[in-house]
Design a protein around this motif. Structure first.
Motif, mmCIF file in Angstrom:
data_model
loop_
_atom_site.group_PDB
_atom_site.id
_atom_site.type_symbol
_atom_site.label_atom_id
_atom_site.label_comp_id
_atom_site.label_asym_id
_atom_site.label_seq_id
_atom_site.Cartn_x
_atom_site.Cartn_y
_atom_site.Cartn_z
ATOM 1 N N PHE A 82 53.161 -1.342 116.166
ATOM 2 C CA PHE A 82 53.145 -2.593 116.489
ATOM 3 C C PHE A 82 52.410 -3.083 117.890
ATOM 4 O O PHE A 82 52.281 -4.127 118.048
ATOM 5 N N GLY A 83 52.274 -2.025 118.685
ATOM 6 C CA GLY A 83 51.555 -2.245 119.996
ATOM 7 C C GLY A 83 52.476 -2.799 121.345
ATOM 8 O O GLY A 83 51.976 -2.658 122.328
ATOM 9 N N GLN A 84 53.728 -3.283 120.894
ATOM 10 C CA GLN A 84 54.448 -3.897 121.798
ATOM 11 C C GLN A 84 56.000 -4.124 121.318
ATOM 12 O O GLN A 84 56.333 -3.652 120.299
ATOM 13 N N ILE A 85 56.869 -4.329 122.434
ATOM 14 C CA ILE A 85 58.223 -4.653 122.000
ATOM 15 C C ILE A 85 58.591 -5.827 122.732
ATOM 16 O O ILE A 85 58.626 -5.812 124.026
ATOM 17 N N ASP A 86 59.139 -6.951 122.085
ATOM 18 C CA ASP A 86 59.640 -7.866 122.551
ATOM 19 C C ASP A 86 61.237 -8.064 122.557
ATOM 20 O O ASP A 86 61.791 -8.892 123.234
ATOM 21 N N ILE A 87 61.688 -7.539 121.422
ATOM 22 C CA ILE A 87 63.143 -7.826 121.136
ATOM 23 C C ILE A 87 63.934 -6.656 120.596
ATOM 24 O O ILE A 87 63.380 -5.778 120.007
ATOM 25 N N TYR A 88 65.219 -6.194 121.054
ATOM 26 C CA TYR A 88 65.732 -5.264 120.676
ATOM 27 C C TYR A 88 67.103 -5.831 120.266
ATOM 28 O O TYR A 88 67.686 -6.550 120.823
ATOM 29 N N VAL A 89 67.689 -5.436 118.974
ATOM 30 C CA VAL A 89 69.081 -5.687 118.499
ATOM 31 C C VAL A 89 69.813 -4.608 118.149
ATOM 32 O O VAL A 89 69.368 -3.935 117.466
ATOM 33 N N GLY A 90 70.985 -4.436 118.708
ATOM 34 C CA GLY A 90 71.578 -3.405 118.476
ATOM 35 C C GLY A 90 72.818 -3.634 117.622
ATOM 36 O O GLY A 90 73.913 -4.390 118.135
#
Ligand SMILES: NC(=O)c1ccc[n+]([C@@H]2O[C@H](COP(=O)([O-])OP(=O)(O)OC[C@H]3O[C@@H](n4cnc5c(N)ncnc54)[C@H](OP(=O)(O)O)[C@@H]3O)[C@@H](O)[C@H]2O)c1
Length: 258
Positions: A82-90
């Protein structure tokens, strides 16, 4: 309200069932591209098809997030797909219910690893990508029993869920200048098909009816979607002034005033 999540990239750790799956669906419905992970490949593939029905691009990674290199693998997969990361949910978590005096080092290591270390490790690995993206949102799924005492047998669960809330607060302070918000969500008892509360309701309907009467003022369990929609909001630009917070989602099950 437009959450402005279209084309944001979200990584949801522990998303092949239950609350994590609902979170992935909710984010997808809002237009996010979502990378989901879990250990069991077949369940994860099934989950991916549900998430795809909710919206757009969804990729999977079969992964044990307690592995030391899990964070690096998540980052590599999300960036290459996807080329980027904006959100992480653990979201993935565990419990080892027993009296404190009977707990062993391996009980503590195992549950500390999944409830705390794994999410610390994965979110830490993702920070550089979030900085590159100009900001981001990290949400850990804690529990009402990270905010107040759960009672006998819950020393490990309580301690690890409280640790997650503490961690999020300090991360929020340190990462605020990078535009990265960090929050926790504290669900009460959430029932979903195949989940632990669902099993207990099948096995002991009378006991669970009593539990509801004594503990759940709204007369029912919460459902996973009710947690997921709060996480989607927290992950969005609409929650731009919320960071370092712990949001309770429990239908007034907990008794804490704060
Ligand atoms: N359900 C509730 O009533 C409730 C209440 C308060 C808080 N919570 C918290 O909410 C979170 C979600 O709970 P839940 O009940 O929906 O489900 P859960 O049993 O915590 O997690 C289910 C998901 O996590 C994955 N998972 C578990 N261990 C993993 C690992 N080591 N590596 C990667 N993935 C892993 C599972 O798939 P695999 O098994 O295939 O890996 C599954 O997709 C947890 O942190 C829990 O403590 C739940």
């Amino acid at each position: 309200m437009n959450l402005e999540l279209k084309d944001k990239v979200a990584v949801v750790a522990g998303a092949s069932r239950g609350i994590g799956l609902s979170i992935a669906q909710s984010l997808s419905r809002e237009g996010c591209k979502v990378l989901i992970c879990a250990r069991n490949a077949e369940t994860l593939d099934n989950a991916a098809s549900f998430v795809r029905e909710s919206g757009g691009d969804t990729e999977t990674l079969v992964l044990d997030i307690t592995d030391k290199n899990a964070g690096a693998l998540l980052v590599e997969k999300a960036l290459s797909d996807f080329g980027q990361i904006d959100i992480y949910v653990g979201s993935a978590g565990g419990n080892r219910r027993k009296p404190f005096a009977d707990t062993t080092d391996s009980d503590w290591h195992e549950i500390m690893d999944i409830n705390f270390h794994a999410h610390a490790r994965c979110s830490r690995a993702i920070i550089p990508a979030m900085r590159d993206a100009g900001g981001g949102a990290i949400t850990f799924i804690s529990s009402i029993f990270g905010r107040e005492a759960g009672g006998p047998g819950l020393s490990i669960y309580n301690a690890t869920k409280s640790a997650l809330i503490s961690l999020a607060k300090i991360m929020a302070i340190e990462l605020g200048a990078d535009g990265i918000r960090v929050n926790t969500v504290a669900p009460g008892s959430i029932r979903y098909p195949g989940g632990s509360w669902d099993r207990r309701c099948m096995e002991d309907p009378e006991g669970m009816a009593k539990f509801i009467q004594e503990n759940l003022p709204m007369g029912r369990f919460g459902n996973a979607e009710e947690v997921a929609d709060v996480v989607a909001f927290l992950s969005s630009a609409r929650a731009s002034w919320i960071s370092g917070a712990c949001i309770t989602v429990d239908g007034v099950q907990s008794r804490s005033l704060i």
